[in-house]
Design a protein around this motif. Structure first.
Motif, short mmCIF file in Angstrom:
data_model
loop_
_atom_site.label_atom_id
_atom_site.label_comp_id
_atom_site.label_asym_id
_atom_site.label_seq_id
_atom_site.Cartn_x
_atom_site.Cartn_y
_atom_site.Cartn_z
N PRO A 1 0.92 -1.26 -0.17
CA PRO A 1 -0.13 -0.16 0.11
C PRO A 1 0.89 1.05 0.19
O PRO A 1 1.98 1.22 0.32
CB PRO A 1 -0.96 -0.07 1.35
N VAL A 2 0.27 2.47 -0.35
CA VAL A 2 1.00 3.60 -0.37
C VAL A 2 1.82 4.03 0.93
O VAL A 2 2.87 4.54 0.75
CB VAL A 2 0.02 4.84 -0.92
N TRP A 3 1.22 3.73 1.95
CA TRP A 3 1.91 4.13 3.16
C TRP A 3 3.27 3.41 3.30
O TRP A 3 4.22 3.94 3.88
CB TRP A 3 0.82 3.82 4.47
N ALA A 4 3.16 2.09 3.04
CA ALA A 4 4.49 1.19 3.24
C ALA A 4 5.68 1.78 2.11
O ALA A 4 6.77 1.94 2.23
CB ALA A 4 4.20 -0.07 2.85
N GLY A 5 4.94 2.34 0.84
CA GLY A 5 5.84 2.60 -0.30
C GLY A 5 6.41 3.95 0.29
O GLY A 5 7.65 4.18 -0.02
N VAL A 6 5.69 4.87 0.89
CA VAL A 6 6.28 6.13 1.12
C VAL A 6 7.36 5.99 2.30
O VAL A 6 8.51 6.71 2.31
CB VAL A 6 5.14 7.21 1.81
N ALA A 7 7.29 5.13 3.18
CA ALA A 7 7.88 5.03 4.26
C ALA A 7 9.10 4.35 3.74
O ALA A 7 10.45 4.62 4.14
CB ALA A 7 7.50 3.81 5.19
N GLY A 8 9.22 3.42 2.77
CA GLY A 8 10.18 2.76 2.19
C GLY A 8 11.19 3.77 1.36
O GLY A 8 12.56 3.77 1.48
N VAL A 9 10.50 4.82 0.71
CA VAL A 9 11.11 5.83 -0.03
C VAL A 9 12.08 6.72 1.01
O VAL A 9 13.13 6.98 0.83
CB VAL A 9 10.17 6.83 -0.95
N VAL B 1 16.73 1.93 7.72
CA VAL B 1 16.64 0.30 7.44
C VAL B 1 15.19 -0.11 8.02
O VAL B 1 14.43 -0.86 7.38
CB VAL B 1 17.64 -0.40 8.19
N PRO B 2 14.82 0.34 9.30
CA PRO B 2 13.38 -0.27 9.50
C PRO B 2 12.12 0.25 8.59
O PRO B 2 11.33 -0.43 8.61
CB PRO B 2 13.47 0.40 10.78
N LEU B 3 12.47 1.71 8.17
CA LEU B 3 11.48 1.97 7.22
C LEU B 3 11.42 1.37 5.90
O LEU B 3 10.23 1.43 5.17
CB LEU B 3 11.90 3.69 6.83
N LEU B 4 12.52 0.49 5.54
CA LEU B 4 12.37 -0.35 4.34
C LEU B 4 11.49 -1.51 4.45
O LEU B 4 11.08 -2.16 3.41
CB LEU B 4 13.70 -0.68 3.71
N LEU B 5 11.43 -2.09 5.59
CA LEU B 5 10.81 -3.40 5.98
C LEU B 5 9.36 -3.44 5.38
O LEU B 5 9.18 -4.57 4.72
CB LEU B 5 11.01 -3.78 7.44
N PRO B 6 8.59 -2.56 5.71
CA PRO B 6 7.35 -2.69 5.19
C PRO B 6 7.09 -2.81 3.68
O PRO B 6 6.36 -3.86 3.37
CB PRO B 6 6.36 -1.33 5.36
N VAL B 7 7.67 -2.15 2.71
CA VAL B 7 7.58 -2.38 1.43
C VAL B 7 8.33 -3.71 0.96
O VAL B 7 7.91 -4.37 -0.07
CB VAL B 7 8.09 -1.21 0.64
N LEU B 8 9.38 -4.22 1.52
CA LEU B 8 10.04 -5.23 1.35
C LEU B 8 9.34 -6.43 1.57
O LEU B 8 9.56 -7.47 1.06
CB LEU B 8 11.49 -5.28 1.73
N LEU B 9 8.72 -6.71 3.00
CA LEU B 9 8.25 -7.65 3.49
C LEU B 9 6.63 -7.84 3.28
O LEU B 9 6.08 -8.76 3.71
CB LEU B 9 8.58 -7.84 4.97
N TRP B 10 6.14 -7.00 2.59
CA TRP B 10 4.57 -6.74 2.50
C TRP B 10 4.10 -8.12 1.73
O TRP B 10 4.70 -8.54 0.77
CB TRP B 10 4.10 -5.55 1.71
N GLN B 11 3.09 -8.71 2.26
CA GLN B 11 2.43 -9.94 1.62
C GLN B 11 0.87 -9.45 1.31
O GLN B 11 0.17 -9.04 2.32
CB GLN B 11 2.34 -11.04 2.51
N ALA B 12 0.39 -9.65 0.13
CA ALA B 12 -1.13 -9.58 -0.29
C ALA B 12 -1.69 -10.58 0.57
O ALA B 12 -1.34 -11.62 0.89
CB ALA B 12 -1.20 -9.81 -1.63
N PRO B 13 -2.83 -9.94 0.99
CA PRO B 13 -3.81 -10.90 2.22
C PRO B 13 -4.52 -12.25 1.29
O PRO B 13 -4.68 -11.86 0.13
CB PRO B 13 -4.88 -9.84 2.51
N ARG B 14 -4.22 -13.20 2.02
CA ARG B 14 -4.87 -14.50 1.35
C ARG B 14 -6.26 -14.86 1.82
O ARG B 14 -6.60 -14.41 2.93
CB ARG B 14 -3.80 -15.58 1.37
N PRO B 15 -7.02 -15.82 1.22
CA PRO B 15 -8.32 -16.03 1.80
C PRO B 15 -7.97 -17.01 3.14
O PRO B 15 -6.94 -17.73 3.36
CB PRO B 15 -9.03 -16.90 0.87
N PRO B 16 -9.02 -16.77 4.23
CA PRO B 16 -9.01 -17.78 5.05
C PRO B 16 -9.13 -19.03 4.67
O PRO B 16 -9.30 -19.56 3.52
CB PRO B 16 -10.13 -17.67 5.99
#
Length: 834
Positions: A503-511, A530-545
């Motif tokens: 999502p955009v918030w993770a991308g902004v933090a990564g930039v 470095v911690p700001l990079l983690l959301p955009v690098l580790l993001w996983q799209a939600p999967r069905p239950p």
């Protein structure tokens, strides 16, 4: 003190911020307001600006008032521009009508295997001998060979078209055309075709009626209305005449005249994998490099004349002349949006220097952004805008060390160039992942070689070939040398890395994290990035239950492509159509979609061989080497050499994460008969025991009757062969207790709603809540047929068609709702189907 009190950066900063803020808010509107509303905003903004000019207002209050006033002004002006442009749109009543037009070919035509595509400026328009109004600029196709061939009973057998003429920009022609509003696919993380056409000034697309029963297209003569485009076309033809190797010729044409379509698709894949795609077309880098060379050349010439130097200083003349020559180069290369942005940015920065202004870099950067946005507010929605300005901003912020290194001779310049490259790579990596979901790990090495090679060797040779064509052969050799290196780098196992698009918030933090790491600060501060990079690098799209599944019917035009996901597995049913040799739904839609979601495919099911179902399969299979292919395609089909297919047949069943998949058609015996391809469509049923989806491919009424009969007999699936090996990771299970029933919550409408399918008996057996239609807007087959839609309406079945919905999403744990991407991403330039 610098000259011009009003030019102080502190005075203009709130103005520039307001322009950016107001433009950004306006282009986020889902629908346009009336022109009078936008005029009211402009009037209010002017009043606010006048009030903010009162000196008795405190400085912080004046700053905020100016930001707000100019934001409202930019909002109103952008809205007015959009309203005026929207008022010139194609009237819905004119879509699909035979209209006689005359006018001028406005741009260099593009030739492909199906014919020609070209821009056309309209002069006169007649419908049934009566004058009507059309948008000024059209995008037309002139097809060759047989057009509109179908394979079903009652479908068009095809119309033989007259061969396209050798069109040139500036030629006057008279055509009979059929038009429609620009309408593109709307998918998650997908390309916005309608925005692109909006920025190009195109408000109607269509094709020339050139069949044997249509009026003959007539050449009315030549004009001088588009001399630059004419010259571009002539030079492109010379390139292809002198360079025998098609790939090299295409790349030379892209670098000299900006014809990106001339580059082979396989080459684009290599360029993207190695991170050098920005070098292989007329981009901001090319225009900037050309400007630098032009500044040096104009300055050298200017200093040869003392008379000229006494009137205008050589640095000023060099800067002004360099920018003008760069603008001319951008114009000749097609005046693409990236080139326009670069010229405007160079002009803004150059104007400051010519006026003797020395602003801090943040204000210079902000000025360049605001100038570009004023000229083209919709540039804010282009990935290239953000990549360009983030890169420029990072270089501005980190140039102190580079400047010191640059003064240290040749070695220092090399260090400075290398440092700039890795700083840009580091800071743009999070943004690249956010925008594209993929980044090249070999990009730093590839660019270190490709930038000087393309800039100092390939591009100059390609351009000088316009004067001495023999140099194009040398340029082709230089391209081959570079191409071999890039192909070798692209073949590395870890040449690229893909992640789910965050999502955009993770991308902004990564930039921000990338910028912190690139800044010339002590490492204890830089490591905070470095911690700001983690959301955009580790993001996983939600999967069905677990025990649930979801469906996404991609918007791919006339064809089928449905993505099904469980908690840990993914299946793609069909791969959409093939548009041309260089373009298909797999390459344009499905590969980017799968990359954005970062999902590996377990199975690709191709219902049958027809190109609107299998056209994108090669691109998908090449991206997904682990995927099993399940299909009814014949053994001789070309895809068999890429991935041997397992036959789909009645009785196959597997279970993933509590969800059962069953093949209901064809029967094994059907493969012994020579049947029409539609009759062999793999029909797939997916259920978790509570909710069910039925994917019917292109089956017709005869196959529907067979399904109904087998369901009534309770023998749809019984003692079929165990096919757990059809999908990797399939778990054990006894299948559905009601395997013979056809009842489903969601039905993929058979054969896109053709009148040869969706019989009343079949619909009564299935009783779906939703029926999905994947069909092209105003497609030439007339899908879905009106009698078929009447049958669905009589049964109160909600029909969801891709022209109105875009990509359609459904979730088994929310079975009462269907999510339409066209509604979620709604913007005012998007076409509303009447």
């Amino acid at each position: 003190m610098t000259s011009g009190h009003a030019m102080r950066p502190g005075t203009l900063t709130p103005v520039l911020l307001g322009v950016l803020l107001g433009s950004m808010v306006q282009i986020g509107q889902a629908e346009l307001s009336s022109g009078s509303i936008y005029m009211l905003f402009v009037a209010l903004a002017l009043m606010g600006i006048a009030l903010a000019a009162i000196k008795r207002i405190s400085r912080p209050l004046r700053f905020g008032a100016l930001v707000m006033a100019f934001a409202v002004l930019a909002f109103g002006l952008t809205g007015l521009r959009a309203s005026v442009f929207m008022g010139q749109a194609l009237a819905p009543a004119l879509e699909g009508r035979d209209i006689a037009i005359s006018g001028v070919v406005a741009a260099m035509p593009q030739r492909n295997e199906s014919g020609l595509r070209f821009r056309f400026d309209v002069d006169t328009v007649l419908l049934d001998s009566q004058a009507v109004r059309l948008p000024k600029r059209l995008e037309l196709a002139w097809y060759s060979g047989v057009f509109a061939r179908g394979d079903g009973p009652g479908e068009l057998l095809g119309e033989l078209q007259r061969a396209p003429a050798a069109l040139q920009a500036g030629d006057r022609w008279q055509f009979t055309v059929r038009l429609k509003a620009p309408h593109g696919a709307i998918n998650p993380h997908g390309f916005d075709y309608e925005l692109w056409q909006w920025e190009q000034g195109v408000q109607a697309t269509g094709y020339v009626r050139a069949g044997v029963k249509d009026p003959v297209p007539e050449h009315l003569g030549s004009s001088w209305q588009h001399p630059v485009e004419w010259a571009r076309g002539q030079l492109r033809e010379r390139i292809f005449e002198h360079v025998t190797e098609p790939k090299a010729a295409g790349l030379i044409a892209a670098l000299v005249v900006g014809d990106q379509a001339a580059i082979d698709r396989a080459d684009w894949d290599i360029f993207r994998a190695t991170g050098v795609a920005h070098l292989m077309s007329i981009s901001g880098l090319h225009v900037t490099m050309f400007a630098w060379l032009a500044v040096a050349w104009v300055g050298w010439l200017w200093r040869r004349s003392s008379w000229l130097c006494l009137r205008v200083s050589a640095p000023s003349a060099a800067l002004g002349g360099g920018i003008l020559l760069a603008a001319a180069y951008a114009l000749f290369s097609g005046w693409g949006v990236p080139a326009q942005r670069t010229v405007l940015m160079l002009a803004a920065v150059g104007a400051l220097r010519l006026l003797g202004q020395r602003w801090p870099w943040p204000q210079v950067w902000l000025l360049a952004c605001a100038v570009v946005v004023l000229a083209d507010p919709w540039a804010l929605l282009q990935a290239g805008f953000w990549l360009s300005f983030v890169a420029v901003g990072v270089l501005f912020a980190t140039d102190s060390e580079a400047a010191r290194a640059n003064s240290a001779g040749a070695r220092g310049r090399f260090v400075a160039i290398w440092r700039e490259q890795w700083v840009i790579t580091l800071s743009l990596t999070p943004l690249t992942l956010l925008l594209f979901g993929q980044v090249s790990l070999v990009g730093l090495l590839a660019n270190a070689v490709a930038i000087p090679w393309v800039t100092l060797a390939v591009t100059p040779l390609a351009m000088l070939g316009a004067v001495w064509p023999a140099l194009w052969g040398v340029a082709a050799w230089a391209i081959d040398v570079l191409g071999g290196l890039l192909a070798w780098l692209a073949a590395w196992p870890w040449a690229t890395v893909s992640t789910a698009q965050a999502p955009v918030w993770a991308g902004v933090a990564g930039v921000l994290g990338g910028v912190l790491l690139a800044l010339p600060w002590p490492w204890r501060w830089r490591l905070m990035g470095v911690p700001l990079l983690l959301p955009v690098l580790l993001w996983q799209a939600p999967r069905p239950p677990l025990g649930q599944f979801e469906l996404l019917a991609a918007d791919i035009g006339q064809g089928n492509a449905v993505l099904l996901r469980t908690a840990n597995h993914t299946l793609l049913y069909d791969a959409g159509p093939r548009f041309s040799r260089e373009s298909d739904a797999g390459y344009r839609v499905l590969v980017p979609l799968l990359r954005a979601l970062d999902v590996p495919l377990d199975i690709l099911v191709l219902s049958h061989r027809d190109s609107d179902h299998s056209g994108g399969a090669q691109a998908v299979l090449m991206m997904q080497p682990q995927a099993t292919l399940l299909s009814s395609i014949e053994l001789e089909h070309s895809l068999q050499s890429l991935r041997p297919a397992q036959r789909c047949q009645l009785g196959q069943r597997w279970r993933w994460d509590g969800v059962t998949f069953e093949v209901l058609h064809p029967q094994a015996s059907d493969y012994d008969d020579k049947r029409k391809t539609n009759a062999m469509s793999c029909t797939l049923r997916i259920s978790n025991g509570t909710q069910t989806v039925l994917l019917a491919g292109d089956i017709e009424q005869a196959q529907e009757a067979q399904l109904v009969a087998r369901a009534a007999a309770g023998a749809a699936v019984g003692a079929g062969a165990d096919t757990a090996d059809a999908g990797k990771g399939a778990d054990s299970g006894s299948g559905l207790s009601n395997a013979g029933l056809l009842r489903a919550d969601v039905l993929l409408m058979p054969h896109h709603g053709s009148k040869t399918s969706s019989s009343a008996v079949f619909l009564d057996a299935v009783q779906p809540r939703f029926a999905l239609v994947q069909a092209g807007y105003r497609n030439r087959f007339g899908h879905p047929a009106s009698p078929v839609l009447v049958r669905y309406a009589e049964r109160h079945i909600t029909v969801i068609d891709s022209p109105r919905c875009g990509a359609a999403g459904w979730q088994s744990w929310r079975p009462d709702s269907m999510r339409c991407q066209r509604e979620l991403d709604r913007r005012y330039w998007h076409h509303l189907v009447p």
